[in-house]
Design a protein around this motif. Structure first.
Motif, PDB file in Angstrom:
ATOM      1  N   PHE A 130     -78.407  -0.817  79.565  1.00  0.00           N
ATOM      2  CA  PHE A 130     -77.358   0.104  79.105  1.00  0.00           C
ATOM      3  C   PHE A 130     -76.055  -0.338  79.759  1.00  0.00           C
ATOM      4  CE2 PHE A 130     -74.685   3.707  80.396  1.00  0.00           C
ATOM      5  CZ  PHE A 130     -74.329   4.199  79.153  1.00  0.00           C
ATOM      6  N   VAL A 131     -75.037  -0.590  78.943  1.00  0.00           N
ATOM      7  CA  VAL A 131     -73.722  -0.953  79.492  1.00  0.00           C
ATOM      8  C   VAL A 131     -72.728   0.105  79.032  1.00  0.00           C
ATOM      9  CG1 VAL A 131     -71.848  -2.643  79.429  1.00  0.00           C
ATOM     10  CG2 VAL A 131     -74.215  -3.427  79.581  1.00  0.00           C
ATOM     11  N   ASP A 132     -72.211   0.879  79.969  1.00  0.00           N
ATOM     12  CA  ASP A 132     -71.321   1.976  79.588  1.00  0.00           C
ATOM     13  C   ASP A 132     -70.014   1.419  79.011  1.00  0.00           C
ATOM     14  OD1 ASP A 132     -70.000   4.335  79.256  1.00  0.00           O
ATOM     15  OD2 ASP A 132     -70.387   5.093  81.278  1.00  0.00           O
ATOM     16  N   ALA A 133     -69.595   2.001  77.893  1.00  0.00           N
ATOM     17  CA  ALA A 133     -68.357   1.536  77.249  1.00  0.00           C
ATOM     18  C   ALA A 133     -67.155   1.689  78.183  1.00  0.00           C
ATOM     19  CB  ALA A 133     -68.126   2.314  75.958  1.00  0.00           C
ATOM     20  N   SER A 134     -67.227   2.652  79.106  1.00  0.00           N
ATOM     21  CA  SER A 134     -66.086   2.850  80.004  1.00  0.00           C
ATOM     22  C   SER A 134     -65.910   1.664  80.953  1.00  0.00           C
ATOM     23  CB  SER A 134     -66.242   4.149  80.803  1.00  0.00           C
ATOM     24  OG  SER A 134     -67.390   4.055  81.601  1.00  0.00           O
ATOM     25  N   SER A 135     -66.944   0.817  81.046  1.00  0.00           N
ATOM     26  CA  SER A 135     -66.806  -0.336  81.943  1.00  0.00           C
ATOM     27  C   SER A 135     -66.526  -1.638  81.183  1.00  0.00           C
ATOM     28  CB  SER A 135     -68.066  -0.499  82.800  1.00  0.00           C
ATOM     29  OG  SER A 135     -69.152  -0.825  81.960  1.00  0.00           O
ATOM     30  N   VAL A 136     -66.418  -1.547  79.841  1.00  0.00           N
ATOM     31  CA  VAL A 136     -66.139  -2.784  79.081  1.00  0.00           C
ATOM     32  C   VAL A 136     -65.048  -2.637  78.014  1.00  0.00           C
ATOM     33  CG1 VAL A 136     -68.328  -4.033  79.384  1.00  0.00           C
ATOM     34  CG2 VAL A 136     -68.161  -2.291  77.616  1.00  0.00           C
ATOM     35  N   ILE A 137     -64.674  -1.405  77.686  1.00  0.00           N
ATOM     36  CA  ILE A 137     -63.616  -1.207  76.680  1.00  0.00           C
ATOM     37  C   ILE A 137     -62.448  -0.532  77.407  1.00  0.00           C
ATOM     38  CG2 ILE A 137     -62.983  -0.083  74.480  1.00  0.00           C
ATOM     39  CD1 ILE A 137     -65.243  -1.960  73.911  1.00  0.00           C
TER      40      ILE A 137
END
Ligand code: ASP
Length: 439
Positions: A130-137
């Motif tokens: 799981f990669v949180d969108a807050s850490s990539v967008i």
């Protein structure tokens, strides 16, 4: 090599849909990056998770109890987890999010939790990270995407995880607070991931088997479009064909990544493939028209002034007036002694008298006509280019059916012919064009 696959809300509405998604993802080892929406409707009349979250926020603001809505959400997501026997202690996340809700919670934070929870469920179910969108967008405070930072973070996450699930629809601001995109924004997240990772394909899984050649509410069982170019998609979307979020096209288009629209409920159907262009040998379809789209609700303003072409300042001034009143012009046709502007009613209705008054006083036209209730219909096809007789066929078909064409425009790229008719003729126009070119 990888494919980015995005699943819309209806593909994630319940455990059965989750299971279909798993089969699809695991069927192709290249489907390594998965982007998910929040749970959608399971049946007509059901509620989308995102709408329920907005509703909770409204309840909080007006001091109404949100308990019933929270219960619906908790039961729905826990049921998916239980039915799929996913190893994910969702209760912890649910109580952290909904346990101590207050009026001050940011709407973006709350509403984004639909995607967040779905992505966590899906990641555990697939065995992906799981990669949180807050850490990539990432967004700037002006709301604009920070493309360089976003692409770098997505690449870094991919290097670490290789197989990952990212929630769509949101990212974070420089102060780490959540920022959501506009509705349907998960399409954008998928497109950004595909562009950042130079994916070989961006698959957008929905509940329709590709883009249809015409609105199924007007034409019975319209055929699906097998292939179309990004330019055609743009022309069709402009006049109403709602396929995917319009901002989602640019990132992949810039990187020349093809996009395929597919149906989770009919995974073997090839859907619609969209690309910059197609080589001749793979583009042998004999249909000249790719699709038809249209909308009612336009105003047409015709401004008459003798010798308008000799003094185009009146055209310039008129355009300025529209600009000053923030009215977007959809089409312009320029003639010898007149010119005609098409604008959507929603844009101009409340400003019509101001705009007209300004044109009268500043441009002093001989006459100015206003016509309401105009429909615009675009007939789009890359194969129409340099092909004689297409418009002739179109106009005579409409003439034979007694449909009076009020406006004719051809797109400058020659891939669309747009006709304006009275709104009462809208449905017949679409049907006649469909029947003459695709029937
Ligand atoms: N869940 C969000 C919406 O309903 C975003 C999305 O589905 O793409 O608009």
């Amino acid at each position: 090599m990888l494919k980015v696959v995005k699943f819309g809300g209806s593909s994630l509405a319940d455990a059965t849909q989750f299971a279909k998604v798993k089969d699809i993802v695991l069927a192709d080892p290249l489907r390594k990056v998965v982007v998910v929406s929040a749970a959608g409707k399971r049946y007509p009349g059901d509620h989308k998770m995102t709408d329920l979250l907005y509703l909770i926020h409204a309840h909080l603001q007006y001091g109404f109890s949100q308990d019933d809505i929270v219960r619906i959400i908790v039961e729905r997501l826990t049921l998916i987890r239980d039915q799929l026997r996913v190893d994910y202690a969702i209760e912890e996340d649910l109580s952290r999010i909904f346990g101590s809700l207050s009026k001050d919670i940011s709407i973006d934070e709350l509403v984004s939790r639909g995607e967040y929870l779905n992505a966590k469920l899906m990641a555990a179910y697939l065995g992906y990270a799981f990669v949180d969108a807050s850490s990539v967008i990432f967004f700037g405070y002006d709301g604009q995407l920070d493309t360089a930072k976003t692409y770098q973070a997505l690449q870094d996450a991919y290097t670490v995880h290789q197989k990952m699930v990212i929630p769509g629809f949101y990212g974070s601001l420089p102060n780490h607070k959540i920022k959501i995109m506009s509705r349907g924004g998960s399409d954008i997240t998928g497109s950004l991931a595909a562009a950042a990772l130079d994916a070989q394909l961006y698959e957008n899984w929905t509940d329709v088997s590709g883009i249809l050649m015409a609105d199924p509410k007007i034409v019975k069982d319209p055929k699906a479009i097998q292939r179309m170019t990004y330019a055609e998609l743009r022309e069709l979307s402009f006049l109403g064909a709602s396929v995917l979020h319009e901002e989602s096209v640019m990132p992949i288009k810039l990187k020349h990544i093809p996009l395929q629209i597919l149906n989770t409920n009919e995974p073997d159907h090839p859907g619609t493939l969209i690309d910059e262009k197609f080589e001749l040998e793979e583009d042998q379809d004999d249909r000249f028209v790719t699709g038809i789209a249209g909308r009612t609700g336009f105003y047409v303003l015709t401004i008459y002034k003798e010798q308008i072409l000799a003094d185009t300042s009146i055209v310039r001034k008129t355009l300025e007036i529209f600009d000053n009143y923030h009215v977007q012009i959809e089409h312009i046709t320029l003639g010898l002694d007149s010119f005609l502007l098409t604008v959507s009613s929603a844009q101009i209705r409340d400003r019509l008298y101001d705009v007209v008054g300004k044109i009268q006083s500043e441009c002093k036209p001989d006459t100015l006509d206003i016509e309401e209730n105009i429909a615009m219909i675009a007939c789009v096809g890359r194969r129409m280019r340099y092909r004689p007789g297409i418009s002739g066929k179109l106009f005579s078909a409409l003439g034979n059916h007694g449909i009076n064409i009020r406006i004719i425009t051809q797109g400058t790229n020659e891939i669309s012919i747009i006709v304006g008719v009275e709104s009462k003729d809208y449905i017949d126009t679409v049907k006649v064009i469909y029947d003459s070119f695709m029937g």
